[in-house]
Design an enzyme around this catalytic site. Structure first.
Site, short mmCIF file in Angstrom:
data_model
loop_
_atom_site.label_atom_id
_atom_site.label_comp_id
_atom_site.label_asym_id
_atom_site.label_seq_id
_atom_site.Cartn_x
_atom_site.Cartn_y
_atom_site.Cartn_z
N TRP A 1 0.83 -1.21 0.00
CA TRP A 1 0.00 0.00 0.00
C TRP A 1 0.86 1.25 0.00
O TRP A 1 0.50 2.27 -0.60
CB TRP A 1 -0.95 -0.01 1.19
CG TRP A 1 -1.85 -1.21 1.21
CD1 TRP A 1 -1.97 -2.14 2.21
CD2 TRP A 1 -2.74 -1.64 0.17
NE1 TRP A 1 -2.89 -3.11 1.87
CE2 TRP A 1 -3.37 -2.83 0.62
CE3 TRP A 1 -3.07 -1.13 -1.08
CZ2 TRP A 1 -4.31 -3.50 -0.16
CZ3 TRP A 1 -4.00 -1.81 -1.86
CH2 TRP A 1 -4.60 -2.98 -1.40
N ASP A 2 2.01 1.20 0.66
CA ASP A 2 2.93 2.34 0.62
C ASP A 2 3.39 2.62 -0.80
O ASP A 2 3.40 3.77 -1.26
CB ASP A 2 4.15 2.06 1.50
CG ASP A 2 3.91 2.35 2.97
OD1 ASP A 2 2.98 3.13 3.27
OD2 ASP A 2 4.63 1.79 3.81
N PHE A 3 3.79 1.57 -1.51
CA PHE A 3 4.31 1.78 -2.85
C PHE A 3 3.21 2.18 -3.83
O PHE A 3 3.43 3.03 -4.72
CB PHE A 3 5.03 0.52 -3.34
CG PHE A 3 6.38 0.32 -2.71
CD1 PHE A 3 7.43 1.16 -3.02
CD2 PHE A 3 6.59 -0.68 -1.78
CE1 PHE A 3 8.68 1.01 -2.44
CE2 PHE A 3 7.83 -0.85 -1.18
CZ PHE A 3 8.88 -0.01 -1.51
#
Length: 414
Positions: free
Chosen positions: A167-169
């Site tokens: 989700w960060d990327f």
């Protein structure tokens, strides 16, 4: 690197993964990305894993091709310099809270270009202001309780977290897109934009975009765990006679025909079709609904081949497959890394550790991508940026350094 964004300057005040990823992707396309950190490094500056010299390999790779400015962001003077840099540059990526000294309003007020045209992209936790990080929004999304062996009890079995902070990327990539969309709007209308991107919304929105939310509401319950099987199609991990684990997938009629031919089970498939009344050549649904019987056929035949022979057969039939590797094996794999034009020679990394570095994931066939650029040393460009962006005289910058409001390169990090 490509120079598609040549002439675009961005101030990045961020830490961890999502926000630096947005800046990284812009830098790899030629933007001047100036990362501004606290003078001792941001929250991610010493993020594990560290080399023996104390350099973070995570920080080094998420900040390639950027410039670095180090200021005392706990002091009013240091914060004022960051606000001024963001105002004069006009483009900001950050994950600092909106109710901080670096709010969109505080930066826009400092602009002197007439109508404020600041474009800011701010990564948040949840839309309602609650804090979040990748692994907590992943827990909320439902995906960890969808993973695990098929025979695990749906109610009592533990969740299975993914190792990659996906989700960060995804959020970082979306923020790079949002930034460029807002800049395109400004180029057309002269109007700036404040963009807020909650990490949690990226997760739950992606779940909805995939159709999974509609599926759960339609079925009135949760999807069963499938182990390593692909949902709604034919695909799973198998093991060859000599113990090599590999993954196959058949999402098209051609892929399915190739798998059947490579495994040499045309007769067995025909017999199973006669027993079940199914036609596995017609699409995903019959292959998925009869997956257990199909998996048994494929594994029985895989038990008869060593990997060298089976992989040769799979390749000859043009199938979609890959053997499982450890990440260390992947990092040393010739096809994935050494012979892959994605990777270029090691730049002069701050860690002084040489290893292949990726270029932009997108490539332009008729243009040279150029070699990967190194990450900066913390504060390496402090003097240059303050002079060029804020027109500060060398004596003024020297005074800031003497008072420890600004710091220069930490190349000689203790």
């Amino acid at each position: 690197m490509y120079n598609l964004l040549d002439g675009l300057s961005i101030i990045e005040a961020s830490s961890f993964v999502a926000s630096p990823t947005a800046g990284l992707y812009c830098a790899q396309m030629g933007a001047e990305v100036i990362r501004v950190d606290h003078k001792e490094g941001g929250l991610d500056y010493d993020r594990y894993m560290l080399t023996r010299e104390g350099r973070s390999l995570s920080w080094e790779n998420l900040n390639r091709a950027k410039k670095s400015v180090a200021l005392d962001l706990r002091s009013d003077e240091g914060r004022e310099l960051l606000v001024e840099l963001a105002a004069k540059t006009g483009n900001l990526i950050t994950n600092l809270p909106e109710k901080s000294f670096l709010s969109h309003g505080a930066v826009a007020e400092r602009q002197v270009s007439g109508a404020p045209d600041l474009v800011s992209v701010r990564i948040m936790g949840w839309h309602d202001g609650r804090q979040a990080m990748d692994f907590t929004v992943n827990a909320a999304s439902g995906y960890p309780l969808m993973c695990g062996p098929e025979d695990w009890d749906q109610r009592t079995a533990p969740p299975v977290n993914q190792v990659l902070p996906a989700w960060d990327f995804i959020t970082g990539a979306y923020c790079a897109f949002a930034l460029l969309a807002a800049i395109r709007h400004r180029d057309t209308t002269g109007e700036g934009s404040e963009m807020r991107v909650p990490l949690g919304d990226v997760a739950i929105g992606t779940m909805a975009n995939s159709g999974a939310m509609a599926e759960m509401l339609y079925r009135g319950g949760d999807r069963e765990r499938l182990g390593n099987a692909i949902w709604g199609a034919f695909g799973r991990d198998f093991r060859s006679r000599d113990g090599v684990r590999f993954m196959v997938a058949a999402l098209t009629a051609k892929q399915w025909r190739g798998l059947v031919a490579a495994f040499g089970i045309t007769v067995e498939i025909a017999a199973l079709e006669a027993d079940t009344g199914a036609d596995f050549s017609t699409g995903d649904r019959p292959r998925f609904e009869h997956r257990h019987a199909l998996f048994a056929l494929f594994q029985d035949r895989a038990d008869q081949f060593d990997w060298a022979e089976l992989s040769s057969r799979l390749a000859a039939e043009g199938t979609t497959f890959e053997r499982y590797r450890t990440m260390h094996e992947a990092a040393n794999d010739a096809a994935l890394v050494r012979d892959n034009p994605l990777f270029g020679p090691s730049p002069a990394n701050p860690s002084d550790f040489a290893y292949p570095a990726p270029r932009s994931f997108a490539n332009i066939p008729d243009r040279a991508a150029g070699d990967p650029a190194p990450a900066p040393y913390l504060g390496q460009h402090t003097e240059e940026v303050l002079a060029e962006r804020l027109s500060l005289a060398s004596g003024t910058i020297g005074a800031l350094v003497d008072r420890d409001v600004a710091r220069l390169s930490d190349k000689e990090k203790p």
